[in-house]
Scaffold this active site. Structure first.
Site, PDB file in Angstrom:
ATOM      1  N   ARG A 157      11.746  -6.635   4.987  1.00 32.49           N
ATOM      2  CA  ARG A 157      11.631  -5.215   4.644  1.00 32.49           C
ATOM      3  C   ARG A 157      12.693  -4.373   5.360  1.00 32.49           C
ATOM      4  O   ARG A 157      12.961  -4.557   6.537  1.00 32.49           O
ATOM      5  CB  ARG A 157      10.233  -4.735   5.029  1.00 32.49           C
ATOM      6  CG  ARG A 157       9.974  -3.278   4.715  1.00 32.49           C
ATOM      7  CD  ARG A 157       8.521  -3.019   4.560  1.00 32.49           C
ATOM      8  NE  ARG A 157       7.814  -2.978   5.828  1.00 32.49           N
ATOM      9  CZ  ARG A 157       6.523  -2.648   5.939  1.00 32.49           C
ATOM     10  NH1 ARG A 157       5.823  -2.369   4.848  1.00 32.49           N
ATOM     11  NH2 ARG A 157       5.932  -2.630   7.117  1.00 32.49           N
TER      12      ARG A 157
ATOM     13  N   ARG B 127      -8.921   1.496   9.734  1.00 31.27           N
ATOM     14  CA  ARG B 127      -8.493   0.138  10.044  1.00 31.27           C
ATOM     15  C   ARG B 127      -9.504  -0.566  10.929  1.00 31.27           C
ATOM     16  O   ARG B 127      -9.290  -1.723  11.302  1.00 31.27           O
ATOM     17  CB  ARG B 127      -7.177   0.206  10.799  1.00 31.27           C
ATOM     18  CG  ARG B 127      -5.938  -0.173   9.975  1.00 31.27           C
ATOM     19  CD  ARG B 127      -4.872  -0.348  10.961  1.00 31.27           C
ATOM     20  NE  ARG B 127      -3.569  -0.782  10.657  1.00 31.27           N
ATOM     21  CZ  ARG B 127      -2.643  -0.203   9.922  1.00 31.27           C
ATOM     22  NH1 ARG B 127      -2.917   0.847   9.212  1.00 31.27           N
ATOM     23  NH2 ARG B 127      -1.434  -0.682   9.873  1.00 31.27           N
TER      24      ARG B 127
ATOM     25  N   LYS C   8       0.835  -1.208   0.000  1.00 33.11           N
ATOM     26  CA  LYS C   8       0.000   0.000   0.000  1.00 33.11           C
ATOM     27  C   LYS C   8       0.869   1.258   0.000  1.00 33.11           C
ATOM     28  O   LYS C   8       0.619   2.185  -0.758  1.00 33.11           O
ATOM     29  CB  LYS C   8      -0.924   0.036   1.232  1.00 33.11           C
ATOM     30  CG  LYS C   8      -1.862  -1.152   1.336  1.00 33.11           C
ATOM     31  CD  LYS C   8      -2.871  -0.965   2.478  1.00 33.11           C
ATOM     32  CE  LYS C   8      -2.244  -0.882   3.852  1.00 33.11           C
ATOM     33  NZ  LYS C   8      -1.661  -2.158   4.326  1.00 33.11           N
TER      34      LYS C   8
ATOM     35  N   ARG D 148       0.316  -8.359  14.082  1.00 32.18           N
ATOM     36  CA  ARG D 148      -0.322  -7.416  13.155  1.00 32.18           C
ATOM     37  C   ARG D 148      -1.282  -8.126  12.220  1.00 32.18           C
ATOM     38  O   ARG D 148      -2.340  -7.601  11.872  1.00 32.18           O
ATOM     39  CB  ARG D 148       0.741  -6.675  12.347  1.00 32.18           C
ATOM     40  CG  ARG D 148       1.361  -5.527  13.135  1.00 32.18           C
ATOM     41  CD  ARG D 148       2.725  -5.171  12.623  1.00 32.18           C
ATOM     42  NE  ARG D 148       2.721  -4.564  11.304  1.00 32.18           N
ATOM     43  CZ  ARG D 148       3.781  -4.595  10.481  1.00 32.18           C
ATOM     44  NH1 ARG D 148       4.878  -5.215  10.824  1.00 32.18           N
ATOM     45  NH2 ARG D 148       3.703  -3.989   9.321  1.00 32.18           N
TER      46      ARG D 148
ATOM     47  N   ARG E   3      12.009  -2.002  10.826  1.00 33.69           N
ATOM     48  CA  ARG E   3      11.069  -1.413  11.789  1.00 33.69           C
ATOM     49  C   ARG E   3      10.854  -2.347  12.971  1.00 33.69           C
ATOM     50  O   ARG E   3      10.816  -3.560  12.790  1.00 33.69           O
ATOM     51  CB  ARG E   3       9.722  -1.156  11.098  1.00 33.69           C
ATOM     52  CG  ARG E   3       9.639   0.227  10.483  1.00 33.69           C
ATOM     53  CD  ARG E   3       8.475   0.368   9.547  1.00 33.69           C
ATOM     54  NE  ARG E   3       7.228  -0.257  10.024  1.00 33.69           N
ATOM     55  CZ  ARG E   3       6.092  -0.217   9.348  1.00 33.69           C
ATOM     56  NH1 ARG E   3       6.027   0.420   8.195  1.00 33.69           N
ATOM     57  NH2 ARG E   3       5.014  -0.804   9.812  1.00 33.69           N
TER      58      ARG E   3
END
Ligand code: ADP
Ligand code: ZN
Length: 209
Positions: free
Chosen positions: A122, A88, A13, A166, A155
């Protein structure tokens, strides 16, 4: 053009929002980025959000809605924007509907296995925010940004335990929004397992229709 990007973490996204934002000259409004900069600046909101985010939980709806409301009131968001990571939860979507009229909700579809593989690899540039992946999109020199030579980092919420949490939070709290927006006739699905160019072509077709 007022768009929402919906989908699990790691679906791309943020990457696509950046491209669409440049191409259509509308701001990308990422609640994750807004919270991260509040944490960095040590504001009252940042202090509240920090521990919640590290665990991969959601920041309370009231705080999140307030933040988005303020951001949408700025002049650059008057005619269009991409909301990336908001809403969300159903209550967030209900609040948004009270003060905004959306064009489309783009739903990024992706299997759990790919989500985990993507997020755990990532890496992000500390200076310019560019996103890399150790396998899919490696920097030419390990740990260093190609664009600005900044340092690449993982992160806190891309650690494996947070990733699993998550995903669970996504399924419980965010996935119901798919049905919510489908029933409102706003939902457009795109396949998020391909590369950014193909995804961009799908999104363009939706926007330009
Ligand atoms: P992701 O890669 O999971 O899409 P984001 O960068 O969008 O991550 O968000 C990071 C964190 O910021 C979330 O895990 C959550 O703690 C918080 N956050 C972002 N957007 C929202 C929201 N709309 N409501 C509540 N919390 C949010
Ligand atoms: Zn950089």
């Amino acid at each position: 053009m007022k768009l929402i990007f919906l989908g699990p973490p790691g679906a791309g996204k943020g990457t696509l929002a950046k491209i669409v934002s440049e191409e259509y000259n509308i701001p990308q409004i990422s609640t994750g980025d807004l919270f991260r900069s509040a944490v960095k600046e040590g504001t009252e909101l940042g202090i509240k959000a920090k521990r919640i985010m590290e665990k991969g939980e959601l920041v309370p709806d009231s705080l999140t809605v307030e933040l988005v409301k303020e951001r949408l009131a700025r002049p650059d968001a008057a005619t269009g924007y991409i909301l990336d990571g908001f809403p969300r939860t159903i209550p967030q979507a209900d609040s948004l509907a009270e003060f905004e009229r959306l064009d489309s909700v783009i739903n990024f579809t992706l299997d759990d296995g790919i989500v985990i593989q993507r997020l755990s690899g990532r890496r992000i540039c500390r200076s310019c925010g560019a996103i890399y992946h150790i396998i899919n999109l490696p920097a030419s020199r390990e740990g260093i940004c190609d664009r600005c030579q900044g340092e690449l980092y993982t992160r806190d919420d891309d650690q494996i335990e947070s990733i699993k949490n998550r995903l669970e939070v996504y399924k419980k709290q965010t996935e119901p929004l798919i049905k919510y927006y489908r029933e409102k006739g706003k939902l457009k699905n795109i396949d998020a397992s391909t590369d950014p160019e193909k995804m961009m072509a799908e999104i363009k077709a939706i926007i330009d229709r």
